[in-house]
Write a protein that holds these residues in place. Structure first.
Motif, PDB file in Angstrom:
ATOM      1  N   ILE A   1      38.132  76.853  13.337  1.00 26.44           N
ATOM      2  CA  ILE A   1      38.283  75.391  13.229  1.00 26.44           C
ATOM      3  C   ILE A   1      39.430  74.918  14.100  1.00 26.44           C
ATOM      4  CG2 ILE A   1      38.846  73.513  11.648  1.00 26.44           C
ATOM      5  CD1 ILE A   1      37.447  75.119   9.450  1.00 26.44           C
ATOM      6  N   THR A   2      40.537  75.637  13.981  1.00 27.52           N
ATOM      7  CA  THR A   2      41.712  75.252  14.758  1.00 27.52           C
ATOM      8  C   THR A   2      41.428  75.357  16.246  1.00 27.52           C
ATOM      9  OG1 THR A   2      43.144  76.029  12.993  1.00 27.52           O
ATOM     10  CG2 THR A   2      44.145  75.733  15.163  1.00 27.52           C
TER      11      THR A   2
ATOM     12  N   PHE B   1      40.838  73.128  21.528  1.00 23.63           N
ATOM     13  CA  PHE B   1      40.337  73.578  22.817  1.00 23.63           C
ATOM     14  C   PHE B   1      40.240  72.451  23.849  1.00 23.63           C
ATOM     15  CE2 PHE B   1      38.220  76.217  25.761  1.00 23.63           C
ATOM     16  CZ  PHE B   1      37.219  75.449  26.336  1.00 23.63           C
ATOM     17  N   MET B   2      39.636  71.317  23.449  1.00 27.73           N
ATOM     18  CA  MET B   2      39.403  70.252  24.410  1.00 27.73           C
ATOM     19  C   MET B   2      40.709  69.656  24.921  1.00 27.73           C
ATOM     20  SD  MET B   2      36.233  70.324  24.885  1.00 27.73           S
ATOM     21  CE  MET B   2      36.110  68.880  25.927  1.00 27.73           C
ATOM     22  N   SER B   3      41.631  69.446  23.965  1.00 28.06           N
ATOM     23  CA  SER B   3      42.910  68.857  24.389  1.00 28.06           C
ATOM     24  C   SER B   3      43.696  69.830  25.281  1.00 28.06           C
ATOM     25  CB  SER B   3      43.740  68.470  23.174  1.00 28.06           C
ATOM     26  OG  SER B   3      43.963  69.590  22.351  1.00 28.06           O
TER      27      SER B   3
ATOM     28  N   MET C   1      45.859  72.021  30.416  1.00 21.09           N
ATOM     29  CA  MET C   1      45.905  73.141  31.348  1.00 21.09           C
ATOM     30  C   MET C   1      45.519  72.735  32.750  1.00 21.09           C
ATOM     31  SD  MET C   1      47.078  75.701  29.908  1.00 21.09           S
ATOM     32  CE  MET C   1      46.711  76.828  31.217  1.00 21.09           C
ATOM     33  N   THR C   2      44.564  71.759  32.844  1.00 23.91           N
ATOM     34  CA  THR C   2      44.175  71.279  34.171  1.00 23.91           C
ATOM     35  C   THR C   2      45.368  70.645  34.861  1.00 23.91           C
ATOM     36  OG1 THR C   2      41.917  70.904  33.392  1.00 23.91           O
ATOM     37  CG2 THR C   2      42.587  69.790  35.426  1.00 23.91           C
TER      38      THR C   2
ATOM     39  N   PHE D   1      43.732  83.103  24.484  1.00 18.83           N
ATOM     40  CA  PHE D   1      42.729  83.609  25.419  1.00 18.83           C
ATOM     41  C   PHE D   1      43.360  83.981  26.751  1.00 18.83           C
ATOM     42  CE2 PHE D   1      42.453  80.212  28.515  1.00 18.83           C
ATOM     43  CZ  PHE D   1      43.038  79.126  27.874  1.00 18.83           C
ATOM     44  N   MET D   2      44.564  83.471  27.052  1.00 25.53           N
ATOM     45  CA  MET D   2      45.187  83.782  28.345  1.00 25.53           C
ATOM     46  C   MET D   2      45.566  85.253  28.464  1.00 25.53           C
ATOM     47  SD  MET D   2      47.580  80.475  29.099  1.00 25.53           S
ATOM     48  CE  MET D   2      47.952  81.115  30.701  1.00 25.53           C
ATOM     49  N   ALA D   3      45.650  85.953  27.322  1.00 20.93           N
ATOM     50  CA  ALA D   3      45.967  87.388  27.382  1.00 20.93           C
ATOM     51  C   ALA D   3      44.869  88.188  28.045  1.00 20.93           C
ATOM     52  CB  ALA D   3      46.215  87.917  25.969  1.00 20.93           C
TER      53      ALA D   3
END
Length: 987
Positions: free
Chosen positions: A745-746, A751-753, A758-759, A950-952
């Protein structure tokens, strides 16, 4: 006192106008001139006075005095190179009433009674250097004028004796004559009725006439020495000395001592003949019928033979010592009259053989010494009947054999046969020729060729305290429990390669009553499994009643790769024996390891047939049934049908386990592989398991396996197991592994924000990449090189004990080749000539870090401990960790020999263990760096990994940008951020 004396002398000199000079050394010295003659006075008040002249007759003024004796007796007066008439003035000159001893050296004469009559109670008169004394005869008048004279010595002169030369000197007790005397006439010593000691030496007479000693009715001691022309002594020469007890004949030119020469000397007790200058022979009865004779000593007298009747009827002799002669044979009955002889010393002759009856009459003999001869055999009954014999010495002969009855029935306590040719190489005998010596205490067989150990030494000689078998040809030590007495058995310097003892098990109390001691140094010991029992004893595995084994500085002789180890200090796991296992060629080795009671094989793959631990072929190597250990290079298809106790599959690059456990398998080593899943089947089999250095997956999908693994009691390297995400298993909180719903859920909401953020972040990083790299490196990267570290000469200084060099070589080779570290080793890089403490300080200061290789030997080394303290003090000073500690054995952290600094450091800091999994990976993390890298990927991780897990998993396809710590940062031709290289940096 000296000032008063000087004042009085000065007043006297001024009055008499006598020039004198006074000074003080160890005594008072006064140099004066009388009538153009220099005279020196040396003295100590109330003790002695010495006067030195220039041999010119002169007169000392009547009122010239030195007041040395204060009108009392003076112990000693010496006159050198003066005229004899000076003696008439010495009482006044020294203020002495009398003199005890007077020494006249080089005086000119003659010496008259008038010269000495006022000298008082002179007891000792000594003439030295009498060549300048006027006249060629004894100064009889002067001697007779000294009624208290007891001792007269006349040496270094040229005077002759006349009959009655000493007539009137009735008080004389000691007389010494050395004046190149050419003749001793009859009655020369008449009148010396109280003389007890006469010493005649250094003269030129060729013979002594019978009657020369008439009148010496109380003489007890006579010495004839260094009269080189004296070739013989005639029978009757000692008539007139009825009380003579001791005769010494030394360094003369005698060729014969005839029969009867000592006849009539009814009180003669001792005859000493030493260092004769020619070959001496005895008359057939020269020492016969001297009933009072007790001691005969003959040394280096040139004897080549002894008459058989030499000692006949001289039955009271107690000691005979004939040494250093050329005697090759002893007459069979030469000692037949010596029923009271106690000590016989015939050492250092050339005796080749002895008859079995030689000692048969010596019923009271206690000591026999025949060392240093050429004897080859000890015959039967050699000592038969010697009921008091205690000590026998046959050292340095050529004895090859000893008859088994040579020592029959004698109570010998000390027997020495050092340096002979004994082998005792009997085919059937289990006893030695000493089995008939139950009273023996010390048996010395050093330096022979003995190959065997005999039962009588262990069981019969119950009083034996010392058995010296050093430097023989023994190849094995005796059984440890076979001794029935507490003896010290010296087995040093033999050829013993094996000392087999049973593996230590605490024995019941008083199992062994006796405790012998075995000395085993300097033997070529083979360090394999057969020496393990001895190794245990040397390292404290011993009970009070067990024998003691002493090995101090002996190193292993075999095998070659263990020759640098002292026997006591060798690691027990290296004590192995190659044994026949009858396995396929797939196996490289098969050894017995006594310390772990196992048969160990190393094979490429599982052989078709394994050795049977129950076989009798292996009972020699183990005290109980051994287990079977197999090390493979690949996992087996199955263990069914194999009686494997321990299976080692470490370093086999395994990703999974494809075989099942068996009932016999108790230990499984899977460390240092690529296994990701917990081997649950082996946990259920209650097997001791090693899983260190495997990338175990620790996530929600495997949480039950992880929980079971954490609870498993037989996980042998629990604290060394690391999950695939670099979290140690013992630190892992399994409760956070499965918060999957909350995470989903978190993640969806964030994710979208985060994608938008990140962009923007990527665009900013792309535009301002150079500035961001520097900021990220300073904030998140490794520490910057300090200014002091930039100048350091070495990355690492390795501190170790020299006994551990075998490990240090492995460590240094890999550090220098793989990790590019510049290493300082004391034996290689220290400058010669400088003190060791200063070398240690300089090396620690010039190294980024100090590696402490902590072992038992390190704790025993003062220099190694000093190296740690120096590095530790630098750490405290710089507030930076400059010490890396590697333990050879983790148990060392509890060792009582740890210094308080080292104990405190181990308590508050982490350390490395030599054989632990991931050792090299852990070590690499604490090594000094020569440069530091920060990549685009690392930059992203540093900023976002906490927010974006996920960057790991981002790949490493991004170009790596290298940044070095310095202020001189610039881009190279590849558009990389670089700086000048530095020596090292902290980690």
């Amino acid at each position: 006192m000296l000032l008063l004396l000087f004042a009085s002398l000065l007043s006297m000199v001024v009055t008499q106008k006598i020039p004198c000079t006074e000074y003080y050394e160890d005594e008072n010295v006064l140099e004066c001139q009388f009538n153009n003659t220099n005279v020196t006075f040396k003295y100590k008040k109330n003790e002695y006075a010495n006067i030195y002249c220039q041999t010119i007759d002169f007169a000392i003024p009547a009122n010239f005095t030195l007041n040395i004796a204060n009108d009392m007796n003076l112990d000693s007066l010496g006159i050198t190179s003066c005229h004899t008439n000076i003696l008439r003035s010495v009482n006044r000159l020294t203020s002495a009433t009398s003199f005890t001893t007077i020494v006249l050296k080089g005086v000119i004469g003659p010496l008259l009674g008038e010269d000495v009559k006022n000298l008082g109670d002179v007891e000792n008169l000594f003439f030295r250097d009498m060549g300048t004394l006027t006249g060629t005869h004894v100064p009889t008048e002067a001697i007779n004028a000294l009624p208290s004279l007891k001792s007269l010595r006349m040496t270094d002169g040229f005077f002759q004796l006349a009959p009655n030369a000493f007539n009137g000197a009735i008080s004389l007790e000691y007389l010494e004559l050395s004046g190149h005397i050419q003749n001793i006439p009859a009655m020369a010593f008449a009148g010396l009725t109280n003389l007890t000691n006469l010493n005649i030496w250094g003269n030129d007479f060729e013979y002594i006439v019978p009657g020369a000693f008439i009148g010496l009715e109380n003489l007890t001691s006579l010495t004839l020495s260094t009269n080189l022309n004296l070739a013989s002594l005639e029978a009757g020469v000692f008539d007139g000395v009825p009380k003579l007890r001791n005769i010494k004949i030394m360094n003369n030119g005698l060729t014969i001592l005839p029969n009867g020469v000592f006849g009539g000397l009814k009180d003669l007790e001792s005859i000493t003949i030493l260092m004769n200058q020619d070959f001496l022979s005895f008359g057939t009865h020269a020492l016969s019928n001297v009933t009072s004779l007790q001691h005969v000593k003959i040394l280096s007298a040139g004897l080549q033979s002894l008459p058989e009747e030499l000692f006949k009827d001289s039955s009271n002799i107690q000691t005979i010592s004939i040494n250093g002669e050329s005697i090759t044979e002893l007459p069979k009955k030469i000692f037949r009259s010596q029923v009271n002889l106690k000590r016989l010393d015939l050492s250092n002759n050339q005796i080749e053989g002895i008859d079995s009856d030689l000692f048969s009459s010596l019923k009271e003999i206690e000591y026999i010494n025949l060392a240093g001869n050429y004897i080859t055999h000890l015959p039967r009954d050699l000592f038969s009947g010697q009921g008091n014999l205690k000590e026998v010495i046959f050292d340095n002969n050529k004895i090859v054999s000893i008859d088994f009855n040579a020592f029959q029935g004698v109570p010998i306590e000390q027997l020495s046969l050092v340096s002979n040719e004994l082998t005792f190489d009997y085919d059937d005998e289990t006893m030695s020729p000493f089995e008939n010596l139950p009273q023996l205490i010390n048996l010395n067989l050093k330096d022979n060729k003995i190959c065997n150990f005999f039962d009588d030494w262990r069981f019969i000689l119950r009083k034996l305290e010392t058995l010296d078998l050093s430097n023989n040809n023994l190849t094995q030590a005796p059984a440890p429990m076979s001794f029935l007495h507490n003896a010290t058995i010296d087995l040093r310097s033999n050829h013993i390669s094996k000392v087999w003892l049973p593996t230590y098990t605490p024995p019941p109390a008083n199992r062994w009553r006796y405790k012998p001691q075995f000395l085993l140094d300097d033997n070529p010991l083979t360090c394999d499994c057969e020496i393990y029992g001895l190794w245990q004893r040397l390292n404290g595995k011993i009970v009070d009643d067990e024998p003691e084994y002493v090995i101090n500085e002996t190193k292993c002789s075999f095998p070659e790769h263990l020759q640098e180890f002292y026997v006591k200090n060798i690691p027990s796991k290296l004590l192995v024996c190659d044994i026949p296992c009858n396995v396929s060629s797939e196996c490289d080795s098969c050894v017995a390891i006594s310390s772990s009671n196992e048969i160990a094989l190393e094979c490429n793959q599982m052989p078709k047939v394994l050795p049977n631990p129950d076989s009798e072929n292996y009972t020699f190597y183990f005290t109980k049934q051994p287990t079977l250990t197999v090390k493979l290079n690949e996992q087996p298809d199955t263990l069914q049908g194999y009686n494997v106790h321990t299976l080692n599959l470490s370093n086999c690059q395994l990703e999974s386990i494809d075989f099942s456990p068996t009932e016999s398998l108790k230990v499984l080593d899977l460390s240092n592989n690529f296994i990701t899943n917990v081997p649950i089947e082996f946990l259920e089999g209650d097997i001791s398991l090693y899983l260190g250095n495997n990338p175990i997956t620790c996530d929600c999908w495997h949480v039950n396996d992880i929980i079971m693994l954490k609870r498993y009691q037989n996980l042998m390297d629990y604290d060394k197991i690391v999950c695939s995400n670099d979290v140690y298993l013992n630190e892992l909180d399994v409760t956070v592994l499965c918060n999957s719903l909350y995470a989903a859920i978190t993640g969806a909401l964030v994710f979208m924000s985060m994608l938008l953020i990140m962009t923007v972040l990527f665009l900013l990083l792309y535009k301002y990449w150079y500035e961001v790299k520097v900021i990220l490196h300073d904030r998140f990267g490794d520490k910057i090189v300090t200014r002091s570290d930039m100048k350091k000469k070495y990355h690492l200084f390795i501190s170790f004990a020299h006994q551990n060099y075998i490990y240090i070589k492995l460590l240094v080779d890999r550090l220098e080749t793989e990790f590019k570290q510049k290493i300082c080793l004391h034996f290689r890089d220290w400058e010669p000539g400088e003190s060791i403490p200063q070398q240690i300080i300089n090396t620690v200061n010039n190294s980024c870090k100090t590696v402490i290789f902590l072992t038992n030997e390190f704790l025993d080394s003062d220099w190694a401990n000093l190296e740690f303290r120096t590095a530790y003090e630098l750490t405290l000073k710089d507030h930076r960790n400059r010490v890396i500690i590697i333990l050879l054995d983790e148990d060392l952290v509890h060792d009582p020999r740890l210094s308080k600094e080292l104990r405190a450091y181990l308590t508050t800091h982490t350390y490395l263990v030599w054989d632990e999994p991931n050792f090299w990976r852990k070590l690499s993390k604490v090594l000094p760096r020569t440069e530091y890298s920060i990549t685009f990927l690392i930059a992203l991780r540093k900023l976002g990994c906490c927010f974006f897990p996920f960057m790991a998993s981002v790949t490493n396809d991004v170009e790596e940008v290298r940044v070095q710590s310095s202020l001189n940062v610039h881009l190279n031709e590849n558009n990389e951020l670089v700086n000048e290289p530095r020596n090292c940096a902290d980690v």
